[in-house]
Design a protein around this motif. Sequence first.
Motif, PDB file in Angstrom:
ATOM      1  N   ASP A   1       0.472  -1.102  -0.032  1.00 48.77           N
ATOM      2  CA  ASP A   1      -0.265  -0.144  -0.216  1.00 48.77           C
ATOM      3  C   ASP A   1       1.097   1.484   0.445  1.00 48.77           C
ATOM      4  O   ASP A   1       1.902   1.103  -0.135  1.00 48.77           O
ATOM      5  CB  ASP A   1      -0.493   0.066   1.243  1.00 48.77           C
ATOM      6  CG  ASP A   1      -0.688  -0.064   2.558  1.00 48.77           C
ATOM      7  OD1 ASP A   1       0.716   0.501   2.878  1.00 48.77           O
ATOM      8  OD2 ASP A   1      -0.769  -0.763   3.188  1.00 48.77           O
TER       9      ASP A   1
ATOM     10  N   GLU B   1       1.625   3.469   2.095  1.00 45.84           N
ATOM     11  CA  GLU B   1       2.584   4.407   3.336  1.00 45.84           C
ATOM     12  C   GLU B   1       3.635   3.039   3.149  1.00 45.84           C
ATOM     13  O   GLU B   1       4.896   3.383   3.348  1.00 45.84           O
ATOM     14  CB  GLU B   1       1.422   3.739   4.800  1.00 45.84           C
ATOM     15  CG  GLU B   1       2.364   4.290   5.771  1.00 45.84           C
ATOM     16  CD  GLU B   1       1.620   4.270   7.330  1.00 45.84           C
ATOM     17  OE1 GLU B   1       1.535   4.757   7.988  1.00 45.84           O
ATOM     18  OE2 GLU B   1       0.365   3.901   7.219  1.00 45.84           O
TER      19      GLU B   1
ATOM     20  N   GLU C   1       8.585   3.038   2.437  1.00 42.60           N
ATOM     21  CA  GLU C   1       9.987   2.523   3.312  1.00 42.60           C
ATOM     22  C   GLU C   1      10.440   1.901   2.353  1.00 42.60           C
ATOM     23  O   GLU C   1      11.963   2.123   2.344  1.00 42.60           O
ATOM     24  CB  GLU C   1       8.893   1.769   4.028  1.00 42.60           C
ATOM     25  CG  GLU C   1       7.787   2.306   5.481  1.00 42.60           C
ATOM     26  CD  GLU C   1       7.586   0.787   6.092  1.00 42.60           C
ATOM     27  OE1 GLU C   1       8.259  -0.284   6.386  1.00 42.60           O
ATOM     28  OE2 GLU C   1       6.451   1.474   6.827  1.00 42.60           O
TER      29      GLU C   1
END
Length: 252
Positions: free
Chosen positions: A178, A180, A184
């Motif tokens: 996803d 978010e 990372e």
Amino acid sequence: MSVLSMKNIKKSFGEKHVLKDISLEVNKGEVVSIIGPSGGGKSTLLRCATLLGTVDDGIISYNDSDVTYYNEKGVLCYQKNLNRFRKTFGLVFQNFNLFPHYNVLKNITDAPINVLKRDKKEVLEEAKALLKKMGLEGNEEMYPCDLSGGMQQRVSIVRALAMKPDILFFDEPTSALDPELTGEVLKVIKQLADEKMTMVIVTHEMSFAKAVSDRIIFMDKGLIVEEGTPQELFDNTKHERTKQFLKNYGNI
């Protein structure tokens, strides 16, 4: 110095020509992103480069050593000892491909210890240092099912790095994440780019490709339609097909 060279690569599945006379080179320290519509041949090109699939025609070389060659009858052949070439590169899959029955540390250290026959203590120390670098310190005993998708993908990057490859391949590394968690993983890849890790990245993240790449290749229908620096490809697009594709991404 060229780490990877692919010359006149062709690949078909039955009547379907997936790669049509593809040639490219990736130099040491270079980040090359491959973009294009689904079904354009990007992932097949990566599979052929990483010896997960065979080519029908063309020469693949790593560090100026030919993986494929033509024998005295003109028949395309692969070298018998492919393992020495496989040690040259690492591959990060879109779906992580971690061993579910191994904890994080064993996922990372198993191949360096058992395939490369490296010193166990040294490998463990390096693995822990890489985990710390990737923001995964303290997760050594966790299993893949206990980790988020972003953490699993970072572990898979550490696993690839633990083999000390000359070049890293990424096959749409954020497509299973996803938004978010995507951030990372892209942050980690950006860090590797800043450290001059040689990388080839198949991606649909246009802004990321523009920011991180030295060179971008646009593929469609099994051909390299256009390639150049991010500025050339995004701001000075020459080919109409490339323009059509990039329009779908708005302001990049």
